[in-house]
Design a protein around this motif. Structure first.
Motif, PDB file in Angstrom:
ATOM      1  N   ARG A   2     -10.278  47.733  31.999  1.00 31.88           N
ATOM      2  CA  ARG A   2      -8.928  48.307  31.977  1.00 31.88           C
ATOM      3  C   ARG A   2      -8.999  49.817  32.217  1.00 31.88           C
ATOM      4  O   ARG A   2      -8.221  50.367  32.995  1.00 31.88           O
ATOM      5  CB  ARG A   2      -8.241  47.990  30.652  1.00 31.88           C
ATOM      6  N   GLU A   3      -9.930  50.498  31.558  1.00 30.01           N
ATOM      7  CA  GLU A   3     -10.078  51.938  31.748  1.00 30.01           C
ATOM      8  C   GLU A   3     -10.394  52.269  33.207  1.00 30.01           C
ATOM      9  O   GLU A   3      -9.831  53.211  33.779  1.00 30.01           O
ATOM     10  CB  GLU A   3     -11.179  52.490  30.847  1.00 30.01           C
ATOM     11  N   LEU A   5      -5.034  45.238  35.537  1.00 30.91           N
ATOM     12  CA  LEU A   5      -4.290  45.696  34.364  1.00 30.91           C
ATOM     13  C   LEU A   5      -3.322  44.632  33.862  1.00 30.91           C
ATOM     14  O   LEU A   5      -3.206  44.394  32.659  1.00 30.91           O
ATOM     15  CB  LEU A   5      -3.531  46.984  34.685  1.00 30.91           C
ATOM     16  N   ASN A  13      -7.322  51.724  35.415  1.00 27.19           N
ATOM     17  CA  ASN A  13      -6.412  52.868  35.272  1.00 27.19           C
ATOM     18  C   ASN A  13      -6.921  54.060  36.066  1.00 27.19           C
ATOM     19  O   ASN A  13      -6.155  54.737  36.750  1.00 27.19           O
ATOM     20  CB  ASN A  13      -6.264  53.262  33.792  1.00 27.19           C
TER      21      ASN A  13
END
Length: 99
Positions: A65-66, A91, A69
């Motif tokens: 997810r990081e 995401l 992003n």
């Protein structure tokens, strides 16, 4: 608990160039866990689109997810539409896992 996400080809192409995917960050156990899960992923084709099915812990999903992003935020000249669209799909999938 283990979770599985289907990383779209565009995101996989971008992610493959990161230090995490290349093992540069293996001194961090969470990064190494994520890299190993990524490397163990299974390639799939659905309706002519290619994905990498990655199974891992909540930690692996958090790092994916990081990075998704970051892919969106760092949308530089090198980024292409498929990479950003792939990151957005990652995401969405991870959000649906409710972890």
């Amino acid at each position: 608990m283990q979770y599985t996400v289907a990383l779209p080809d565009g995101f996989v192409n971008w992610f493959a160039g990161t230090g995490l995917a290349q093992g540069t960050d293996d001194s961090d156990p969470e990064c190494k866990e994520t890299r190993l899960a990524y490397k163990a992923g299974e390639s799939q084709e659905v309706d002519g689109e290619y994905y990498l099915a990655v199974t891992g812990s909540a930690t692996v999903m958090r790092l994916l997810r990081e990075y998704a992003n970051y892919c969106i935020i760092a949308n530089t000249d090198d980024s292409v539409v498929s990479e950003v669209a792939g990151a957005e799909a990652v995401l969405k999938q991870i959000a649906e896992l409710n972890i």
